[in-house]
Design an enzyme around this catalytic site. Sequence first.
Site, PDB file in Angstrom:
ATOM      1  N   ARG A  23       0.820  -1.217   0.000  1.00 36.89           N
ATOM      2  CA  ARG A  23       0.000   0.000   0.000  1.00 36.89           C
ATOM      3  C   ARG A  23       0.850   1.262   0.000  1.00 36.89           C
ATOM      4  O   ARG A  23       0.392   2.330  -0.362  1.00 36.89           O
ATOM      5  CB  ARG A  23      -0.908   0.043   1.231  1.00 36.89           C
ATOM      6  CG  ARG A  23      -1.886  -1.095   1.342  1.00 36.89           C
ATOM      7  CD  ARG A  23      -2.534  -1.106   2.691  1.00 36.89           C
ATOM      8  NE  ARG A  23      -1.513  -1.389   3.711  1.00 36.89           N
ATOM      9  CZ  ARG A  23      -1.688  -1.258   5.019  1.00 36.89           C
ATOM     10  NH1 ARG A  23      -2.846  -0.841   5.490  1.00 36.89           N
ATOM     11  NH2 ARG A  23      -0.728  -1.551   5.858  1.00 36.89           N
ATOM     12  N   GLN A  53       2.497  25.310  19.246  1.00 37.82           N
ATOM     13  CA  GLN A  53       2.136  25.843  17.934  1.00 37.82           C
ATOM     14  C   GLN A  53       2.795  25.013  16.846  1.00 37.82           C
ATOM     15  O   GLN A  53       3.973  24.665  16.956  1.00 37.82           O
ATOM     16  CB  GLN A  53       2.626  27.289  17.847  1.00 37.82           C
ATOM     17  CG  GLN A  53       2.419  27.955  16.519  1.00 37.82           C
ATOM     18  CD  GLN A  53       3.003  29.369  16.522  1.00 37.82           C
ATOM     19  OE1 GLN A  53       2.824  30.122  17.457  1.00 37.82           O
ATOM     20  NE2 GLN A  53       3.696  29.718  15.460  1.00 37.82           N
ATOM     21  N   ASP A  54       2.050  24.682  15.804  1.00 42.36           N
ATOM     22  CA  ASP A  54       2.603  24.036  14.616  1.00 42.36           C
ATOM     23  C   ASP A  54       2.503  25.015  13.455  1.00 42.36           C
ATOM     24  O   ASP A  54       1.484  25.691  13.292  1.00 42.36           O
ATOM     25  CB  ASP A  54       1.818  22.772  14.251  1.00 42.36           C
ATOM     26  CG  ASP A  54       2.163  21.579  15.112  1.00 42.36           C
ATOM     27  OD1 ASP A  54       2.950  21.723  16.062  1.00 42.36           O
ATOM     28  OD2 ASP A  54       1.633  20.485  14.840  1.00 42.36           O
ATOM     29  N   ARG A  65      15.724  30.305   3.885  1.00 42.86           N
ATOM     30  CA  ARG A  65      14.960  30.968   4.944  1.00 42.86           C
ATOM     31  C   ARG A  65      15.845  30.968   6.180  1.00 42.86           C
ATOM     32  O   ARG A  65      16.275  29.931   6.637  1.00 42.86           O
ATOM     33  CB  ARG A  65      13.649  30.233   5.224  1.00 42.86           C
ATOM     34  CG  ARG A  65      12.638  30.339   4.090  1.00 42.86           C
ATOM     35  CD  ARG A  65      11.328  29.660   4.498  1.00 42.86           C
ATOM     36  NE  ARG A  65      10.370  29.666   3.413  1.00 42.86           N
ATOM     37  CZ  ARG A  65       9.325  30.483   3.347  1.00 42.86           C
ATOM     38  NH1 ARG A  65       9.105  31.362   4.297  1.00 42.86           N
ATOM     39  NH2 ARG A  65       8.487  30.409   2.335  1.00 42.86           N
ATOM     40  N   HIS A  68      17.251  32.682  11.627  1.00 42.46           N
ATOM     41  CA  HIS A  68      16.351  33.301  12.595  1.00 42.46           C
ATOM     42  C   HIS A  68      16.540  32.690  13.969  1.00 42.46           C
ATOM     43  O   HIS A  68      16.870  31.519  14.082  1.00 42.46           O
ATOM     44  CB  HIS A  68      14.885  33.082  12.205  1.00 42.46           C
ATOM     45  CG  HIS A  68      14.558  33.518  10.827  1.00 42.46           C
ATOM     46  ND1 HIS A  68      13.644  32.858  10.048  1.00 42.46           N
ATOM     47  CD2 HIS A  68      14.999  34.547  10.081  1.00 42.46           C
ATOM     48  CE1 HIS A  68      13.540  33.460   8.874  1.00 42.46           C
ATOM     49  NE2 HIS A  68      14.360  34.491   8.865  1.00 42.46           N
ATOM     50  N   LYS A  77      12.126  24.179  19.275  1.00 46.44           N
ATOM     51  CA  LYS A  77      11.294  23.750  18.158  1.00 46.44           C
ATOM     52  C   LYS A  77      11.710  22.384  17.668  1.00 46.44           C
ATOM     53  O   LYS A  77      12.851  21.958  17.846  1.00 46.44           O
ATOM     54  CB  LYS A  77      11.293  24.761  17.025  1.00 46.44           C
ATOM     55  CG  LYS A  77      12.625  25.065  16.404  1.00 46.44           C
ATOM     56  CD  LYS A  77      12.489  26.057  15.240  1.00 46.44           C
ATOM     57  CE  LYS A  77      12.958  27.415  15.645  1.00 46.44           C
ATOM     58  NZ  LYS A  77      12.999  28.374  14.565  1.00 46.44           N
ATOM     59  N   HIS A 124      18.386  29.426  13.305  1.00 50.31           N
ATOM     60  CA  HIS A 124      17.924  28.336  12.464  1.00 50.31           C
ATOM     61  C   HIS A 124      17.661  28.859  11.063  1.00 50.31           C
ATOM     62  O   HIS A 124      17.132  29.954  10.893  1.00 50.31           O
ATOM     63  CB  HIS A 124      16.627  27.749  13.060  1.00 50.31           C
ATOM     64  CG  HIS A 124      15.956  26.784  12.154  1.00 50.31           C
ATOM     65  ND1 HIS A 124      14.823  27.098  11.432  1.00 50.31           N
ATOM     66  CD2 HIS A 124      16.255  25.514  11.842  1.00 50.31           C
ATOM     67  CE1 HIS A 124      14.464  26.051  10.717  1.00 50.31           C
ATOM     68  NE2 HIS A 124      15.309  25.071  10.952  1.00 50.31           N
ATOM     69  N   TYR A 137       7.196  23.010  11.534  1.00 53.55           N
ATOM     70  CA  TYR A 137       7.819  23.437  12.781  1.00 53.55           C
ATOM     71  C   TYR A 137       6.822  23.230  13.911  1.00 53.55           C
ATOM     72  O   TYR A 137       5.676  23.625  13.801  1.00 53.55           O
ATOM     73  CB  TYR A 137       8.134  24.938  12.775  1.00 53.55           C
ATOM     74  CG  TYR A 137       8.726  25.494  11.512  1.00 53.55           C
ATOM     75  CD1 TYR A 137      10.077  25.792  11.448  1.00 53.55           C
ATOM     76  CD2 TYR A 137       7.935  25.758  10.400  1.00 53.55           C
ATOM     77  CE1 TYR A 137      10.628  26.343  10.299  1.00 53.55           C
ATOM     78  CE2 TYR A 137       8.470  26.299   9.248  1.00 53.55           C
ATOM     79  CZ  TYR A 137       9.827  26.589   9.204  1.00 53.55           C
ATOM     80  OH  TYR A 137      10.366  27.123   8.072  1.00 53.55           O
ATOM     81  N   ASP A 148      12.577  38.701  18.040  1.00 52.40           N
ATOM     82  CA  ASP A 148      13.264  38.118  16.890  1.00 52.40           C
ATOM     83  C   ASP A 148      14.719  38.589  16.829  1.00 52.40           C
ATOM     84  O   ASP A 148      15.011  39.769  17.031  1.00 52.40           O
ATOM     85  CB  ASP A 148      12.574  38.514  15.582  1.00 52.40           C
ATOM     86  CG  ASP A 148      11.243  37.814  15.382  1.00 52.40           C
ATOM     87  OD1 ASP A 148      10.938  36.877  16.142  1.00 52.40           O
ATOM     88  OD2 ASP A 148      10.508  38.211  14.461  1.00 52.40           O
ATOM     89  N   ASP A 173      15.589  38.673   5.579  1.00 53.96           N
ATOM     90  CA  ASP A 173      16.780  37.836   5.735  1.00 53.96           C
ATOM     91  C   ASP A 173      18.000  38.455   5.067  1.00 53.96           C
ATOM     92  O   ASP A 173      19.121  38.317   5.553  1.00 53.96           O
ATOM     93  CB  ASP A 173      16.519  36.441   5.173  1.00 53.96           C
ATOM     94  CG  ASP A 173      15.491  35.675   5.996  1.00 53.96           C
ATOM     95  OD1 ASP A 173      15.175  36.121   7.122  1.00 53.96           O
ATOM     96  OD2 ASP A 173      15.013  34.637   5.511  1.00 53.96           O
TER      97      ASP A 173
END
Length: 187
Positions: A23, A53-54, A65, A68, A77, A124, A137, A148, A173
């Site tokens: 399958r 949080q997701d 990206r 950060h 995370k 990250h 995340y 931040d 960035d």
Amino acid sequence: MRVDGTSLHEVLLMVPEEFGDDRGWFARTFDTAIFDRAAAEAGIAVRSADFTQDSQSRSRRGVVRGLHGRGGRGEAKLVRCAHGSVVDVLVDVRPDSPTFGQQAMFELDDERHAHLYVPPGFLHGFQVTSESADVCYRIDRPHEPGEDIGVAYDDPDLAIAWPDPVTIVSDRDRSAGSWASLRSSLI
């Protein structure tokens, strides 16, 4: 699920076991008991119940990206690549850490299904190495924009060897500060 230590202090790589048949396949991508046991053995204070949080991003090949992070008490995370592949980069910005200032790269993809546990106090970022990628995340507290922190993806002091030519970077960035400036504010 196997949990591996890494070259960065308190960073864990969780690799699910895939079960396949005619399958397709099935894999448990996260297990609270396994995470909590591995975190306790590594002396990590964060537990599975702390994640609140997701989030998910989708990006094209070559996109970077990051880098950060979060000031204050930081942000833990879990990061995984649900579709495609990325090279994930972490930089330890915890002044009291034995790996302060060190960086490591991790390949995350939709074949191994690995999760990367990133403790508070890390920058990250990632680069997409497939045609597109979805990165998920799981974060331990709500986003506070005023906390931040960031360093430019192409900072010469970090000299991150992104695996592919960088195609797209956000204005945020691109204009992020330098590692030298962030480092001096931390120590």
